[in-house]
Design a protein around this motif. Structure first.
Motif, mmCIF file in Angstrom:
data_model
loop_
_atom_site.group_PDB
_atom_site.id
_atom_site.type_symbol
_atom_site.label_atom_id
_atom_site.label_comp_id
_atom_site.label_asym_id
_atom_site.label_seq_id
_atom_site.Cartn_x
_atom_site.Cartn_y
_atom_site.Cartn_z
ATOM 1 N N GLY A 109 1.377 -1.366 0.175
ATOM 2 C CA GLY A 109 -0.162 -0.161 0.298
ATOM 3 C C GLY A 109 0.565 1.661 -0.141
ATOM 4 O O GLY A 109 2.220 1.483 0.712
ATOM 5 N N GLY A 137 -0.196 0.335 -3.953
ATOM 6 C CA GLY A 137 -0.987 0.002 -3.584
ATOM 7 C C GLY A 137 -2.070 0.973 -5.150
ATOM 8 O O GLY A 137 -2.950 0.865 -4.668
ATOM 9 N N ARG A 224 -14.154 15.458 3.940
ATOM 10 C CA ARG A 224 -14.271 13.717 4.273
ATOM 11 C C ARG A 224 -14.258 14.041 6.169
ATOM 12 O O ARG A 224 -15.475 12.853 6.357
ATOM 13 C CB ARG A 224 -12.990 13.070 5.024
ATOM 14 C CG ARG A 224 -12.923 12.862 3.058
ATOM 15 C CD ARG A 224 -11.484 12.152 2.747
ATOM 16 N NE ARG A 224 -11.681 10.653 3.594
ATOM 17 C CZ ARG A 224 -10.257 9.786 4.020
ATOM 18 N NH1 ARG A 224 -9.024 10.030 3.232
ATOM 19 N NH2 ARG A 224 -10.274 9.051 4.621
#
Ligand code: UDP
Length: 242
Positions: A109, A137, A224
């Protein structure tokens, strides 16, 4: 009570020490553990995506409260969780234990340079771990070669820093072929481990203001972060309907 339900996600009712002990105990009995560290964003995403909710419910072996939002939500519901068990802290604790036990680890990742720096840090700080494989990733989940490489490396632990839901979807496939391994999605933790991103100072963490620190460093996270008040509103609503 061993599980605490927060908006449909079942959290393990453990503090960090007991959480780790449980993972270790399972491993020593030949049982792997697929760990999901769930924050309010993940809980809200699971409410809107049945397949992801089902994956957490049916495939994850342990779920930790990643962040103060979940701990607050559980308290508001009258079923408190002892403390937050963050992905980053859980990962570093598992790395330390894995080093003591001379385990094999795969790190998948983040961007290639971040991944490389994370591997270097693991090799320096946890010298008795063997890094049996690593890669960035940025691959497609349909790319079977990536999965095959992880399986062939026979790791005891796989940390996947792919962001959700990609990391959980990927680890679910790994679990089918490596049922004895410890598998954990760690979000942005390689960015921190590599030194490319900094965690908030301990004082800020203890004041439960780490989210504000991350926002200041990376203002693009504002969209977010709007999930947190939505999450708390949903908890309040679900409390009324009880
Ligand atoms: N990432 C990745 N592959 C992708 C998308 C993201 O490896 O296809 C990485 C990204 O580079 C970052 C991590 O996944 O290191 C996600 O970080 P984020 O801050 O979104 O995670 P959080 O800790 O907030 O869950």
């Amino acid at each position: 009570m061993t599980k605490v339900d927060v908006l449909g996600v079942q959290f393990d009712n453990y503090n960090m020490r007991d959480f780790l002990r449980k993972v270790e105990e399972r491993f020593l009995h030949g049982q792997g553990t697929f760990i999901v560290t769930a924050n309010p964003e993940i809980v809200m995403y699971a409410r809107e995506h049945d397949d992801y909710a089902r994956l957490i419910d049916e495939r994850a072996d342990m779920v930790s409260a990643d962040g103060i939002g979940v701990v607050k939500g559980a308290a508001m519901l009258g079923t408190p969780l002892p403390e937050r068990v963050t992905g980053y802290d859980l990962m570093t604790n598992l790395l330390a234990w894995g080093s003591e036990e001379k385990m094999r680890v795969y790190l998948i990742g983040a961007k290639a340079d971040v991944n490389e720096a994370a591997v270097a840090r693991v090799q320096r700080d946890y010298p008795d771990l063997t890094v049996v494989g690593a890669r960035d990733g940025y691959f497609d989940l349909s790319d079977q070669k990536v999965l095959a490489d992880v399986i062939a490396a026979e790791p005891d632990m796989v940390f996947a820093a792919l962001g959700f839901p990609k990391q959980e979807n990927f680890l679910n496939e790994v679990k089918k072929q490596l049922p004895g391994a410890i598998l954990m999605g760690v979000g942005g933790s390689f960015d921190v481990l590599s030194g490319k991103a900094k965690r908030a100072p301990k004082l800020v963490q203890n004041m439960h203001m780490e989210w504000l620190y991350r926002l200041a460093k990376q203002p693009s996270r504002i969209g977010r972060m709007a999930v947190l008040p939505q999450f708390l509103r949903a908890v309040r609503r679900s409390n009324k309907n009880k």
